[in-house]
Design an enzyme around this catalytic site. Sequence first.
Site: not given
Ligand code: UT7
Length: 328
Positions: A115, A255, A285
């Site tokens: 990225c 980004h 993204n």
């Molecule tokens: O280009 C560079 C590459 N990538 C990035 O910049 C991504 C950086 N990361 C992020 O943007 C975030 O970490 C995400 C959007 C991917 C995830 O958000 P988060 O606030 O970090 O959530 P998390 O991974 O800690 O998950 C929170 C909860 C989990 O459930 P539990 O374990 O708390 O019960 C996940 O299983 O949300 C759940 N979850 C979802 N729920 C509904 C994860 N993905 C989803 C989804 N829909 N798509």
Amino acid sequence: MGLHPVGIIGTGKYVPERILSNKELEAMVETNDEWIVTRTGIKERRLAAAEEATSDLALHASRAAIAAAGLTAEDIDLIIVATITPDMFFPSTACLLQDKLGAKKAAAFDLSAACSGFIYGLATGSSMIASGMYKHVLVVGAETLSRITDYTDRNTCILFGDGAGAVVLGAVEEGRGFRSFELGADGSGGELLKVSGGGSRVPASEASIQSKQHYIYMAGNDVFKFAVRIMGSVAEEALLKAGIAKEEVDLLVPHQANIRIIQSALNRLNLSEDKAMINLDKYGNMSSASIPVALAEAVEQGRVKEGDRIVLVGFGGGLTWGASVLVW
Ligand code: UT7
């Protein structure tokens, strides 16, 4: 910076027609529109058509950028394509694009910094112009991330989209153009965001397909924490190098990974949200394409005026990061 002032003299973008909405994703994985919008800010993203590959997206964006610069393809001396989704291993996507454009005089290569690739490309291309080696360099960020996205993995499939952005770099008047670059990498974090299959470590095989190693793997929360830490600090360092104060910034082009990451960078820089170009709601993204598409849209929307102080900033797999400060 450098011997001759160098800047962006034309911008262009292209996104495929097909829209993938959050509603459609609800039918594909266990997710919902509200979760996606509140946790990421993304409402929809674009998907390349079956016959479209990265060089095709790059072609549309490049033609627009070259026309905006008032040039023809034959005026381009070098093509740099930043991508993690090349059409194929080799020839490079830059060579495929060179042929499609008819840019017969141009050297061409791909650049791999995920990225952050577009900012790495700007730093490379502008240095080659500043040194006197080349006059016009085409820098492209282009991705068809849908081809390496696992649409059964809700942690990743909600985030990514396809698109391409391009700029032409060339000489500009004194007082304008790039003022600083700040690039960095931390290879020890490479495991957090990767496609491990298909290379020389894990060549394509039935086992590599079954274990989904040709898809993006991401430790989302770790990448999130890294992004929040790095975005503000690398932008601050680039501003310091440029001798421009935070309050003098007219536009931040970050980004487009997650609205919460952009907000944290804005907080760190003491900038209000109207100072940022944000279009991730429409495109998600697009890795290396996110920054050049956002910049091209800012130009289209008349948000960039002569003399404006602009900060470009990104981070991504590698891990890598980069920022640039420029005067439009
Ligand atoms: O280009 C560079 C590459 N990538 C990035 O910049 C991504 C950086 N990361 C992020 O943007 C975030 O970490 C995400 C959007 C991917 C995830 O958000 P988060 O606030 O970090 O959530 P998390 O991974 O800690 O998950 C929170 C909860 C989990 O459930 P539990 O374990 O708390 O019960 C996940 O299983 O949300 C759940 N979850 C979802 N729920 C509904 C994860 N993905 C989803 C989804 N829909 N798509």
